[in-house]
Enzyme design. Sequence first.
Site, short mmCIF file in Angstrom:
data_model
loop_
_atom_site.label_atom_id
_atom_site.label_comp_id
_atom_site.label_asym_id
_atom_site.label_seq_id
_atom_site.Cartn_x
_atom_site.Cartn_y
_atom_site.Cartn_z
N TYR A 154 0.84 -1.20 0.00
CA TYR A 154 0.00 0.00 0.00
C TYR A 154 0.88 1.26 0.00
O TYR A 154 0.66 2.18 -0.79
CB TYR A 154 -0.89 -0.06 1.24
N1 LIG Z 1 -9.79 6.32 5.74
C1 LIG Z 1 -8.57 6.74 6.07
O1 LIG Z 1 -8.30 7.09 7.22
C2 LIG Z 1 -7.49 6.80 5.03
C3 LIG Z 1 -6.17 6.99 5.44
C4 LIG Z 1 -5.18 7.14 4.48
C5 LIG Z 1 -5.52 7.10 3.13
N2 LIG Z 1 -6.82 6.86 2.77
C6 LIG Z 1 -7.13 6.81 1.35
O2 LIG Z 1 -8.33 7.53 1.10
C7 LIG Z 1 -9.05 6.91 0.02
C8 LIG Z 1 -10.45 6.53 0.46
O3 LIG Z 1 -10.35 5.69 1.57
P1 LIG Z 1 -11.61 5.09 2.36
O4 LIG Z 1 -11.11 4.82 3.73
O5 LIG Z 1 -12.81 5.92 2.15
O6 LIG Z 1 -11.81 3.69 1.59
P2 LIG Z 1 -12.95 2.60 1.77
O7 LIG Z 1 -12.25 1.29 1.69
O8 LIG Z 1 -13.77 2.86 2.99
O9 LIG Z 1 -13.86 2.84 0.47
C9 LIG Z 1 -13.32 2.64 -0.77
C10 LIG Z 1 -14.39 2.62 -1.84
O10 LIG Z 1 -13.73 2.22 -3.05
C11 LIG Z 1 -14.43 1.14 -3.64
N3 LIG Z 1 -13.51 0.23 -4.32
C12 LIG Z 1 -12.58 -0.58 -3.76
N4 LIG Z 1 -11.94 -1.29 -4.70
C13 LIG Z 1 -12.47 -0.93 -5.89
C14 LIG Z 1 -12.25 -1.33 -7.25
N5 LIG Z 1 -11.34 -2.27 -7.55
N6 LIG Z 1 -12.98 -0.75 -8.23
C15 LIG Z 1 -13.92 0.19 -7.93
N7 LIG Z 1 -14.18 0.59 -6.67
C16 LIG Z 1 -13.47 0.05 -5.66
C17 LIG Z 1 -15.15 0.44 -2.49
O11 LIG Z 1 -16.26 -0.32 -2.93
C18 LIG Z 1 -15.50 1.62 -1.58
O12 LIG Z 1 -16.78 2.16 -1.95
C19 LIG Z 1 -8.19 5.71 -0.40
O13 LIG Z 1 -7.33 6.10 -1.45
C20 LIG Z 1 -7.40 5.41 0.85
O14 LIG Z 1 -6.21 4.71 0.56
C21 LIG Z 1 -7.81 6.69 3.69
#
Ligand SMILES: NC(=O)c1ccc[n+]([C@@H]2O[C@H](COP(=O)([O-])OP(=O)(O)OC[C@H]3O[C@@H](n4cnc5c(N)ncnc54)[C@H](O)[C@@H]3O)[C@@H](O)[C@H]2O)c1
Length: 251
Positions: A154
């Site tokens: 990641y």
């Molecule tokens: N939540 C956090 O604290 C956090 C921290 C650091 C980085 N991020 C980044 O922020 C972004 C959003 O994170 P989040 O926590 O909301 O993620 P999440 O996992 O809660 O949601 C991700 C969404 O993407 C969709 N998804 C996953 N794989 C997919 C695919 N192959 N094709 C199409 N859709 C797909 C899922 O169905 C979901 O609706 C990501 O890039 C994540 O890496 C989040």
Amino acid sequence: MNKLQGKVAIITGGASGIGKGMATAFVKEGATVAIIDLNEETGNQTIKKLQEYQPESIFIQANLAEHDKLAGIVKQIADKLGKIDILVNNAHASKMSSIEETTQKEFDLSFNTGFYPTFYFMQAALPYLKETKGNIINFASSAGLNGDVNQVSYAAAKEAIRAVTRVAANEFGPFGINVNLIAPIASSPGMLQWAEENPEYYQGMLSRIPLRRLGELESDIGRVAVFLASEDSSYISGQTIMVDGGATKLR
Ligand SMILES: NC(=O)c1ccc[n+]([C@@H]2O[C@H](COP(=O)([O-])OP(=O)(O)OC[C@H]3O[C@@H](n4cnc5c(N)ncnc54)[C@H](O)[C@@H]3O)[C@@H](O)[C@H]2O)c1
């Protein structure tokens, strides 16, 4: 509330989590959104709510790991909604493992759902963004910036996304397109599941957040995305914006 009035935005992973928070903030500011997500059920639920604000908003069910379909999706959205002003590359799936345990499989999941879609969507959206002098928002993580343990596949994909974002800021800037990154911490389903599976890492992370809370999907992350997609940030490009309660301080 009309900072994005008349704009068309693509948001990957927009069915839930941070993507849904941003999509909600965008429609409230007048944007029509196209959310792209793997999950049909949450996608259909979310689009109904978004359409209450902007009825032309659409949901496209797709797996971002199917790279040969991505350019066609961008064209489909531009044909249907008339243009593209904002591209948000938010979706990213990954699996935790130590360097010792990591195989090609974990790298493939992380790069195929996070890095390559970000790159191919930027490439496919470029001609449309040139027309609108649009914006791109990509997603980074403190896991990449700080080298968090058990996050190697990641972290590597996230830092690769930061690298292409800087290149894109330089290549696209002359066309009036700005390209930035958000590195969030927020209470998404993905984060809450990770917290449940890794309680000790989660407590450690919380203790390193000076503001002592997780970010809110719409009011914390969504509002910063509105800022980065709006005229208010038109002289900011190539930057990683930490929206993490102060946990990581970039120098
Ligand atoms: N939540 C956090 O604290 C956090 C921290 C650091 C980085 N991020 C980044 O922020 C972004 C959003 O994170 P989040 O926590 O909301 O993620 P999440 O996992 O809660 O949601 C991700 C969404 O993407 C969709 N998804 C996953 N794989 C997919 C695919 N192959 N094709 C199409 N859709 C797909 C899922 O169905 C979901 O609706 C990501 O890039 C994540 O890496 C989040």
